[in-house]
Write a protein that holds these residues in place. Sequence first.
Motif, PDB file in Angstrom:
ATOM      1  N   THR A  21      -6.591 -10.641  -9.170  1.00 48.05           N
ATOM      2  CA  THR A  21      -5.704  -9.897  -8.679  1.00 48.05           C
ATOM      3  C   THR A  21      -4.289  -9.987  -9.315  1.00 48.05           C
ATOM      4  OG1 THR A  21      -6.002 -12.987  -7.428  1.00 48.05           O
ATOM      5  CG2 THR A  21      -6.910 -11.388  -6.484  1.00 48.05           C
ATOM      6  N   PHE A  36       1.777  -2.024  -4.648  1.00 47.86           N
ATOM      7  CA  PHE A  36       1.315  -2.717  -5.263  1.00 47.86           C
ATOM      8  C   PHE A  36       0.680  -4.008  -5.020  1.00 47.86           C
ATOM      9  CE2 PHE A  36       3.499  -0.825  -8.821  1.00 47.86           C
ATOM     10  CZ  PHE A  36       1.950   0.815  -9.401  1.00 47.86           C
ATOM     11  N   PHE A  69      -3.006  -5.795  -4.995  1.00 46.68           N
ATOM     12  CA  PHE A  69      -3.287  -5.457  -5.803  1.00 46.68           C
ATOM     13  C   PHE A  69      -4.597  -6.558  -6.426  1.00 46.68           C
ATOM     14  CE2 PHE A  69      -4.089  -4.237 -10.586  1.00 46.68           C
ATOM     15  CZ  PHE A  69      -4.281  -2.714  -9.888  1.00 46.68           C
ATOM     16  N   ILE A 104     -10.291  -0.753  -8.080  1.00 49.10           N
ATOM     17  CA  ILE A 104      -9.035  -1.394  -8.126  1.00 49.10           C
ATOM     18  C   ILE A 104      -8.821  -1.010  -6.958  1.00 49.10           C
ATOM     19  CG2 ILE A 104      -6.367  -0.630  -8.938  1.00 49.10           C
ATOM     20  CD1 ILE A 104      -7.923   0.049 -11.038  1.00 49.10           C
ATOM     21  N   ARG A 159      -5.690  -1.636  -3.822  1.00 50.56           N
ATOM     22  CA  ARG A 159      -4.080  -1.874  -3.944  1.00 50.56           C
ATOM     23  C   ARG A 159      -3.450  -0.893  -2.614  1.00 50.56           C
ATOM     24  NH1 ARG A 159      -1.340   2.961  -5.371  1.00 50.56           N
ATOM     25  NH2 ARG A 159      -2.169   5.101  -6.453  1.00 50.56           N
TER      26      ARG A 159
END
Length: 411
Positions: free
Chosen positions: A234, A310, A313, A324, A326
């Motif tokens: 993270t 971001f 994230f 992923i 974000r």
Amino acid sequence: MTSEDPTGDERPAPSERRPRYLPPTTPQEPGGDPRPATPRRRPRYLPPTTPREPAGEPRPASSQEPVAGMPPASPDTSTTTAEPPRRLHRSAIAVEAVGSGIQLLIGVVLVAVLRGSAPGLTVLLALASIVVGVAIGYARWLKTTYWLDDSALHHRSGVFTPDDKIVPRARVQSVDTATGVVQRLFGVLELRVQVAGASDSDEIVLPAVTAQEAARLREALGQPAPAPPDEHVTLGMKRLLLAAATGPQISVALSAVAGLYALLNNAIDVERDGEGLLTRLDSAQEIALAVAVLLGAAYVLAFLAAIVVFSGFEVERDAGVLRIRRGLLAKRAISIPLERVDGVVIVEGLARGPLGLAALRIESAAHGGEQAAGRTLLPLVRRSEAEAVIARLVPSLTIAPGPLQEYVPIF
């Protein structure tokens, strides 16, 4: 003239024989009348006769029963089965209306204000922009359908000129999801089907589907469901702020400033007003201050944009897939199979290099045409820890840590 055969029969002389290419005479019936000549060959493209039953009756050609002495016929698999076309969730009307309406609203209001239009006219144009945006959203929802068959995902969209896209299942690289503000209000997702070597215009985007429909499409396209992660990394708040302060997003802000200048140039006479502004800046200090204010505003915009992009994230690796997530306002989830990751690039930059920091970006055929944020594996990492992080997240790209060699150009 005849010649005798050794058996005593007479044969016709060579001059009396039939021509070589004439058809033979028809056989004689017992009564002496010649039998009517019938063609002996079947037409070339007629199918062969069906085998007969012991009683002499022909077997129907459509029968699928096996014939004695022959292997059973295999079922016909040449035809493909396709599901009926499906429409997007009705919330897609709102998603499209907000996107189109905001663009029209900003342009109309900005031009009206800069040209000094009456407030009543400005409000009327703003309301008209909203109505037009809703109409555009409904028309796009009505004309957008998608469906699956045995080999591909089909997508049709376009109000006046329909655009058909066909993505074979074997070419699907990843299936990504995103949830903007409007999608979260209606509890739906935006689904993006990424194709290897294709641009953003070639991918299939479904702006509003339910979570169940997204899971069905993901499974049908061969994308595995999430499993308990083997690795989880993270980005904390401290590193997020540092990534936003040292990131290269200032170029994006400068591009936005350039776009605003182009819009103003179409709305007002920038050259005339710009000359008047320069005449009011008498000293070099005032000009330098104006440039500094412009660059400072661009930097603040870039800083805020990096936080929005971001925020939250995190990256996970499970069952051979990188996942992923974000985003602050528009949350995006990307899934990339590890076998389709071509490489990881370590990017330092002017601001991060002296601080010993870097960012990690993924090289993949499906995300090659995206911007840097869409290919980010980790926005900020210590340069000394980059190889170890890559080994954790992408084990197939594990390299021996060591100093980088200086590149010496040949020419």
